[in-house]
Write a protein that holds these residues in place. Structure first.
Motif, PDB file in Angstrom:
ATOM      1  N   ASP A   5       0.843  -1.212   0.000  1.00  0.00           N
ATOM      2  CA  ASP A   5       0.000   0.000   0.000  1.00  0.00           C
ATOM      3  C   ASP A   5       0.872   1.252   0.000  1.00  0.00           C
ATOM      4  OD1 ASP A   5      -2.275  -1.548   0.019  1.00  0.00           O
ATOM      5  OD2 ASP A   5      -2.464  -1.524   2.205  1.00  0.00           O
ATOM      6  N   LEU A   6       1.968   1.222   0.760  1.00  0.00           N
ATOM      7  CA  LEU A   6       2.859   2.389   0.809  1.00  0.00           C
ATOM      8  C   LEU A   6       3.498   2.627  -0.560  1.00  0.00           C
ATOM      9  CD1 LEU A   6       4.580   1.758   4.264  1.00  0.00           C
ATOM     10  CD2 LEU A   6       2.816   3.443   3.746  1.00  0.00           C
ATOM     11  N   LEU A   7       3.811   1.544  -1.242  1.00  0.00           N
ATOM     12  CA  LEU A   7       4.441   1.694  -2.556  1.00  0.00           C
ATOM     13  C   LEU A   7       3.455   2.255  -3.586  1.00  0.00           C
ATOM     14  CD1 LEU A   7       6.589  -1.540  -2.451  1.00  0.00           C
ATOM     15  CD2 LEU A   7       7.472   0.800  -2.585  1.00  0.00           C
ATOM     16  N   TYR A   8       2.203   1.834  -3.497  1.00  0.00           N
ATOM     17  CA  TYR A   8       1.189   2.435  -4.384  1.00  0.00           C
ATOM     18  C   TYR A   8       1.095   3.940  -4.100  1.00  0.00           C
ATOM     19  CZ  TYR A   8      -0.825  -1.859  -6.410  1.00  0.00           C
ATOM     20  OH  TYR A   8      -1.031  -3.014  -7.126  1.00  0.00           O
ATOM     21  N   LEU A   9       1.202   4.265  -2.820  1.00  0.00           N
ATOM     22  CA  LEU A   9       1.128   5.671  -2.425  1.00  0.00           C
ATOM     23  C   LEU A   9       2.316   6.464  -2.994  1.00  0.00           C
ATOM     24  CD1 LEU A   9      -0.872   7.172  -0.607  1.00  0.00           C
ATOM     25  CD2 LEU A   9       0.679   6.811   1.316  1.00  0.00           C
ATOM     26  N   CYS A  10       3.491   5.869  -2.949  1.00  0.00           N
ATOM     27  CA  CYS A  10       4.683   6.520  -3.524  1.00  0.00           C
ATOM     28  C   CYS A  10       4.435   6.794  -5.006  1.00  0.00           C
ATOM     29  CB  CYS A  10       5.921   5.613  -3.409  1.00  0.00           C
ATOM     30  SG  CYS A  10       6.519   5.455  -1.719  1.00  0.00           S
ATOM     31  N   HIS A  11       3.924   5.778  -5.699  1.00  0.00           N
ATOM     32  CA  HIS A  11       3.679   5.953  -7.134  1.00  0.00           C
ATOM     33  C   HIS A  11       2.691   7.097  -7.377  1.00  0.00           C
ATOM     34  CE1 HIS A  11       2.960   5.034 -11.353  1.00  0.00           C
ATOM     35  NE2 HIS A  11       1.683   5.241 -11.083  1.00  0.00           N
ATOM     36  N   GLU A  12       1.639   7.128  -6.579  1.00  0.00           N
ATOM     37  CA  GLU A  12       0.604   8.140  -6.759  1.00  0.00           C
ATOM     38  C   GLU A  12       1.186   9.546  -6.552  1.00  0.00           C
ATOM     39  OE1 GLU A  12      -2.053   7.589  -8.188  1.00  0.00           O
ATOM     40  OE2 GLU A  12      -3.010   9.539  -7.842  1.00  0.00           O
ATOM     41  N   HIS A  13       2.062   9.665  -5.567  1.00  0.00           N
ATOM     42  CA  HIS A  13       2.731  10.967  -5.359  1.00  0.00           C
ATOM     43  C   HIS A  13       3.582  11.309  -6.579  1.00  0.00           C
ATOM     44  CE1 HIS A  13       1.554  10.711  -1.162  1.00  0.00           C
ATOM     45  NE2 HIS A  13       2.045  11.932  -0.970  1.00  0.00           N
ATOM     46  N   ALA A  14       4.343  10.314  -7.041  1.00  0.00           N
ATOM     47  CA  ALA A  14       5.237  10.564  -8.177  1.00  0.00           C
ATOM     48  C   ALA A  14       4.427  10.993  -9.404  1.00  0.00           C
ATOM     49  CB  ALA A  14       6.042   9.308  -8.475  1.00  0.00           C
ATOM     50  N   ARG A  15       3.282  10.358  -9.579  1.00  0.00           N
ATOM     51  CA  ARG A  15       2.436  10.670 -10.738  1.00  0.00           C
ATOM     52  C   ARG A  15       1.937  12.117 -10.678  1.00  0.00           C
ATOM     53  NH1 ARG A  15      -2.635  10.387 -12.566  1.00  0.00           N
ATOM     54  NH2 ARG A  15      -3.486  10.156 -10.483  1.00  0.00           N
ATOM     55  N   ARG A  16       1.692  12.553  -9.463  1.00  0.00           N
ATOM     56  CA  ARG A  16       1.250  13.954  -9.303  1.00  0.00           C
ATOM     57  C   ARG A  16       2.447  14.890  -9.132  1.00  0.00           C
ATOM     58  NH1 ARG A  16      -4.291  13.913  -6.449  1.00  0.00           N
ATOM     59  NH2 ARG A  16      -4.944  11.794  -6.854  1.00  0.00           N
ATOM     60  N   ARG A  17       3.615  14.342  -9.345  1.00  0.00           N
ATOM     61  CA  ARG A  17       4.882  15.098  -9.205  1.00  0.00           C
ATOM     62  C   ARG A  17       5.014  15.730  -7.823  1.00  0.00           C
ATOM     63  NH1 ARG A  17       7.129  16.171 -14.598  1.00  0.00           N
ATOM     64  NH2 ARG A  17       5.778  15.079 -16.034  1.00  0.00           N
ATOM     65  N   ALA A  52       9.958   7.342  -9.226  1.00  0.00           N
ATOM     66  CA  ALA A  52       9.779   8.766  -9.535  1.00  0.00           C
ATOM     67  C   ALA A  52       9.688   8.963 -11.050  1.00  0.00           C
ATOM     68  CB  ALA A  52      10.946   9.560  -8.957  1.00  0.00           C
ATOM     69  N   GLU A  53      10.562   8.272 -11.751  1.00  0.00           N
ATOM     70  CA  GLU A  53      10.626   8.414 -13.210  1.00  0.00           C
ATOM     71  C   GLU A  53       9.338   7.897 -13.872  1.00  0.00           C
ATOM     72  OE1 GLU A  53      13.575   6.242 -16.291  1.00  0.00           O
ATOM     73  OE2 GLU A  53      14.378   6.612 -14.287  1.00  0.00           O
ATOM     74  N   ILE A  54       8.928   6.690 -13.487  1.00  0.00           N
ATOM     75  CA  ILE A  54       7.726   6.091 -14.096  1.00  0.00           C
ATOM     76  C   ILE A  54       6.496   6.936 -13.764  1.00  0.00           C
ATOM     77  CG2 ILE A  54       6.183   4.071 -14.097  1.00  0.00           C
ATOM     78  CD1 ILE A  54       8.649   2.317 -13.620  1.00  0.00           C
ATOM     79  N   GLY A  55       6.407   7.369 -12.502  1.00  0.00           N
ATOM     80  CA  GLY A  55       5.251   8.173 -12.084  1.00  0.00           C
ATOM     81  C   GLY A  55       5.182   9.477 -12.865  1.00  0.00           C
ATOM     82  N   ALA A  56       6.308  10.160 -12.966  1.00  0.00           N
ATOM     83  CA  ALA A  56       6.335  11.457 -13.650  1.00  0.00           C
ATOM     84  C   ALA A  56       5.957  11.296 -15.121  1.00  0.00           C
ATOM     85  CB  ALA A  56       7.706  12.090 -13.501  1.00  0.00           C
ATOM     86  N   ALA A  57       6.296  10.144 -15.697  1.00  0.00           N
ATOM     87  CA  ALA A  57       5.977   9.911 -17.109  1.00  0.00           C
ATOM     88  C   ALA A  57       4.537   9.402 -17.271  1.00  0.00           C
ATOM     89  CB  ALA A  57       6.965   8.909 -17.690  1.00  0.00           C
TER      90      ALA A  57
END
Ligand code: ASP
Length: 452
Positions: free
Chosen positions: A52-64, A103-108
């Motif tokens: 769950d924490l990792l999904y959260l990290c991705h979600e933050h990265a996606r929103r930069r 961070a890279e995947i989320g930002a893209a």
């Protein structure tokens, strides 16, 4: 000697102490050659699952947005486990690489799969070092096709060959690779699927699924506190129970092993002396056929559409016309008990939401019914057991239990599989009905003796 594949869930690997319990289990039987691991799960009810924490990290990265705070919790959890276990494995580089990639995947604007998969990917090397087994990256042995479906042929061939050569290994669960090498995860809880795939690929003797419950229970413990564990259940019974609402194994996790006739043993890491539940193919020597039932499952929230029409019985195409109305309205049918001049449709109440009147009206017109009525609040209870067809007393016992509890049976359906009896009762009496049936089969000293 055929190997055993042992999959350990998140709570079995939540901290150093749990990981040591899992290690001891593996060491206790030398057939446990292939170990599939989940990501560390909750240590307490209030805790967070790493996934769950990792999904959260991705979600933050996606929103930069920065996600260092969340990632720090993940990092410390792993480094803490390594330290506590006194291991040599240095995860710092992998963690840093993973953080940058998330961070890279989320930002893209990429998918969360890579981020989510790291939970098991970083846990693999920990368990591997503890056992002295090699760790095999799941992305090198589990493959998806272009559509994201499991590429079964390639997976079984590669998995079988690679693991066969190694003889023993730890495999992180939950993910594999797309044809272009990108990581893809199964749906949530998917380490169960990895375990089944590995078991099938190495032709395991048994697929052990180690979790934090004492196997599958005869019925929902929220309805019957202290409900007993099912000792042996067949794949077919399991499907009936799952369909009727019991929480059992991931459907996709059953398919690979069922196909290969490999038994699944669900066991409790916190109570390894308990045999748990064994899921076996039909006809397996352990699947004895007795008077007893295997499980009771059920769901509330059904409605009944009652159709009356004099002389209906002689009309050809009546049922088809009624069913087309359901089809056109996208309403799925659960059961269809019929009488001479009546036909009832049992459907999920939420499937009729907002369109009940329209559906009733269209049925009335389609078959020129005398009367079409809607009755609500039906609960369906499935009493499942391989002995049911052989021992007619099983059915009598179910109805006797309901009668004694003063519960009116509104519908009866004995499935064509002959494995179950389905009864419909008022939604408000659902729990009472389940308890009454449970009691008569499991606890009642008055019950008839089992037939040998
Ligand atoms: N860790 C993944 C999840 O939480 C997969 C699993 O545990 O089976 O869904």
């Amino acid at each position: 000697m055929r190997p055993v594949v042992a999959k350990f869930g998140g709570t079995s690997l939540a901290d150093a102490a749990q990981i040591l319990k899992s290690r001891d289990i593996i060491r206790a039987d030398e057939r446990r050659k292939f170990v599939v691991v989940s990501a560390p799960g909750k240590r307490t009810d209030a805790d967070q699952k790493i996934t769950d924490l990792l999904y959260l990290c991705h979600e933050h990265a996606r929103r930069r947005l920065p996600f260092e705070e969340v990632f720090k919790v993940v990092r410390e959890r792993y480094l803490g486990i390594v330290q506590e276990l006194g291991l040599k494995v240095d995860l710092r580089e992998q963690l840093e690489e993973g953080r940058a990639r998330i961070a890279e995947i989320g930002a893209a604007g990429g998918a969360p799969d890579y981020a989510a998969s790291r939970g098991e990917a970083w846990n693999g090397p920990i368990v591997a070092e503890l056992l002295g087994y090699p760790c095999v990256d799941a992305a090198e042995i589990i493959f998806f096709d272009e559509q994201g479906r499991l590429d079964a042929q390639r997976t079984y061939a590669t998995c079988g060959e690679r693991l066969g050569v190694l003889g023993h290994a730890v495999i992180p669960g939950f993910y594999g690779a797309m044809p272009n090498g990108a990581v893809k995860t199964f749906s949530r809880g998917g380490s169960d699927v990895t375990g089944a795939i590995v078991a099938r690929a190495v032709l395991a003797e048994t697929y052990e699924n180690w979790t934090d419950v004492p196997g599958m229970l005869i019925t929902d413990p929220r309805v019957v506190p202290g409900a007993y564990t099912i000792e042996v259940v067949t794949y077919q019974e399991l499907r009936e129970l799952a369909y009727s609402g019991a929480k059992v194994l991931h459907e996709e996790a059953v398919f690979p092993v069922r196909e290969a006739g490999i038994p699944v043993n669900v066991r409790n890491t916190n109570d390894p002396r308990h045999d748990g539940t064994l899921v076996v193919p039909e006809g397996h020597p352990k699947a004895k056929v007795g008077f007893d039932i295997t499980g009771i499952a059920g769901r509330k929230g059904f409605s009944v559409i009652l159709i009356d029409k004099a002389m209906m019985n002689g009309e050809i195409g009546f049922a088809r016309r009624v069913l087309s109305v359901l089809e056109q309205n996208g309403v799925s049918l659960e059961h269809m008990p019929t009488g001479i001049d009546t036909l009832s449709l049992v459907v999920e109440a939420k499937g009729l939401e907002g369109k009940a009147e329209k559906v009733l009206r269209e049925i009335e017109i389609a078959v020129q019914a005398d009367k079409v009525q809607l009755q609500g609040e039906l609960a369906l209870i499935a009493v499942v057991g391989r002995g049911i067809s052989r021992h007619p007393r099983s059915a009598a016992t179910v109805f006797r239990a309901l009668l004694d509890a003063g519960i009116h049976v509104r519908m009866i359906d004995q499935g064509s599989s002959q494995l179950n009896i389905i009864v419909g009762v008022d939604g408000a009496r659902f729990e009472d009905a389940v308890r009454a049936i449970y009691r008569v089969f499991v606890h009642d000293d008055e019950r008839p003796a089992p037939v040998a």
